[in-house]
Motif scaffolding. Sequence first.
Motif, PDB file in Angstrom:
ATOM      1  N   LEU A   4       0.868  -1.169   0.000  1.00  0.00           N
ATOM      2  CA  LEU A   4       0.000   0.000   0.000  1.00  0.00           C
ATOM      3  C   LEU A   4       0.909   1.224   0.000  1.00  0.00           C
ATOM      4  N   VAL A   5       0.585   2.174  -0.862  1.00  0.00           N
ATOM      5  CA  VAL A   5       1.440   3.348  -1.001  1.00  0.00           C
ATOM      6  C   VAL A   5       0.622   4.607  -0.735  1.00  0.00           C
ATOM      7  N   GLU A   6       1.047   5.361   0.261  1.00  0.00           N
ATOM      8  CA  GLU A   6       0.404   6.627   0.578  1.00  0.00           C
ATOM      9  C   GLU A   6       1.138   7.779  -0.097  1.00  0.00           C
ATOM     10  N   LEU A  18      -5.309  19.237   2.912  1.00  0.00           N
ATOM     11  CA  LEU A  18      -4.470  18.279   2.181  1.00  0.00           C
ATOM     12  C   LEU A  18      -5.360  17.115   1.765  1.00  0.00           C
ATOM     13  N   ARG A  19      -4.969  16.446   0.699  1.00  0.00           N
ATOM     14  CA  ARG A  19      -5.645  15.220   0.307  1.00  0.00           C
ATOM     15  C   ARG A  19      -4.629  14.094   0.227  1.00  0.00           C
ATOM     16  N   LEU A  20      -4.834  13.101   1.051  1.00  0.00           N
ATOM     17  CA  LEU A  20      -3.978  11.923   1.027  1.00  0.00           C
ATOM     18  C   LEU A  20      -4.577  10.889   0.079  1.00  0.00           C
ATOM     19  N   SER A  21      -3.701  10.134  -0.558  1.00  0.00           N
ATOM     20  CA  SER A  21      -4.123   9.055  -1.443  1.00  0.00           C
ATOM     21  C   SER A  21      -3.469   7.758  -1.008  1.00  0.00           C
ATOM     22  N   CYS A  22      -4.191   6.684  -1.197  1.00  0.00           N
ATOM     23  CA  CYS A  22      -3.668   5.348  -0.926  1.00  0.00           C
ATOM     24  C   CYS A  22      -3.958   4.496  -2.154  1.00  0.00           C
ATOM     25  N   THR A  23      -2.919   3.902  -2.690  1.00  0.00           N
ATOM     26  CA  THR A  23      -3.098   3.049  -3.848  1.00  0.00           C
ATOM     27  C   THR A  23      -2.217   1.820  -3.713  1.00  0.00           C
ATOM     28  N   ALA A  24      -2.375   0.893  -4.632  1.00  0.00           N
ATOM     29  CA  ALA A  24      -1.598  -0.342  -4.590  1.00  0.00           C
ATOM     30  C   ALA A  24      -1.483  -0.914  -5.985  1.00  0.00           C
ATOM     31  N   SER A  25      -0.391  -1.599  -6.217  1.00  0.00           N
ATOM     32  CA  SER A  25      -0.216  -2.308  -7.474  1.00  0.00           C
ATOM     33  C   SER A  25      -0.382  -3.797  -7.190  1.00  0.00           C
ATOM     34  N   ASP A  26      -0.979  -4.497  -8.124  1.00  0.00           N
ATOM     35  CA  ASP A  26      -1.185  -5.943  -7.983  1.00  0.00           C
ATOM     36  C   ASP A  26      -2.012  -6.278  -6.751  1.00  0.00           C
ATOM     37  N   ASP A 109      -5.077  -6.087   7.799  1.00  0.00           N
ATOM     38  CA  ASP A 109      -4.241  -7.151   7.254  1.00  0.00           C
ATOM     39  C   ASP A 109      -2.939  -6.585   6.689  1.00  0.00           C
ATOM     40  N   TYR A 110      -3.033  -5.365   6.168  1.00  0.00           N
ATOM     41  CA  TYR A 110      -1.874  -4.757   5.520  1.00  0.00           C
ATOM     42  C   TYR A 110      -1.755  -3.294   5.911  1.00  0.00           C
ATOM     43  N   TRP A 111      -0.506  -2.834   5.960  1.00  0.00           N
ATOM     44  CA  TRP A 111      -0.198  -1.441   6.287  1.00  0.00           C
ATOM     45  C   TRP A 111       0.695  -0.839   5.211  1.00  0.00           C
ATOM     46  N   GLY A 112       0.490   0.446   4.951  1.00  0.00           N
ATOM     47  CA  GLY A 112       1.450   1.184   4.157  1.00  0.00           C
ATOM     48  C   GLY A 112       2.586   1.670   5.030  1.00  0.00           C
TER      49      GLY A 112
END
Length: 121
Positions: A4-6, A18-26, A109-112
Amino acid sequence: QVQLVESGGGLVQPGGSLRLSCTASDFTLGYYAIGWFRQAPGKEREGVSCISSSDQSTYYADSVKGRFTISRDNAKNTVYLQMDSLKPEDTAVYYCIAASSGCSGYGPDYWGKGTLVTVSS
């Protein structure tokens, strides 16, 4: 390996946004509840907001209610945290999380790796 990428953190003056984004590949965020935690220097980590995967119900900590808005764009595989009327006490590292058990389940389950938000004049 789930990543996970912030992004979107930075320095902002009190009252700013501010606007934070969270995305992920695969990794498809749409199958998980996605939330944001934060940890300020010398303080415990706290949950800030969460959005469910099913009906997109949203949840907020009392400290941010009315100022922060969480949303998701499944087409872009991205979750956003819009932060308005920022206060110095919002200064923290913000972490994106993914939870298969939902916003009120068994925890992430997962953290950035986190993005730093600093609110200061």
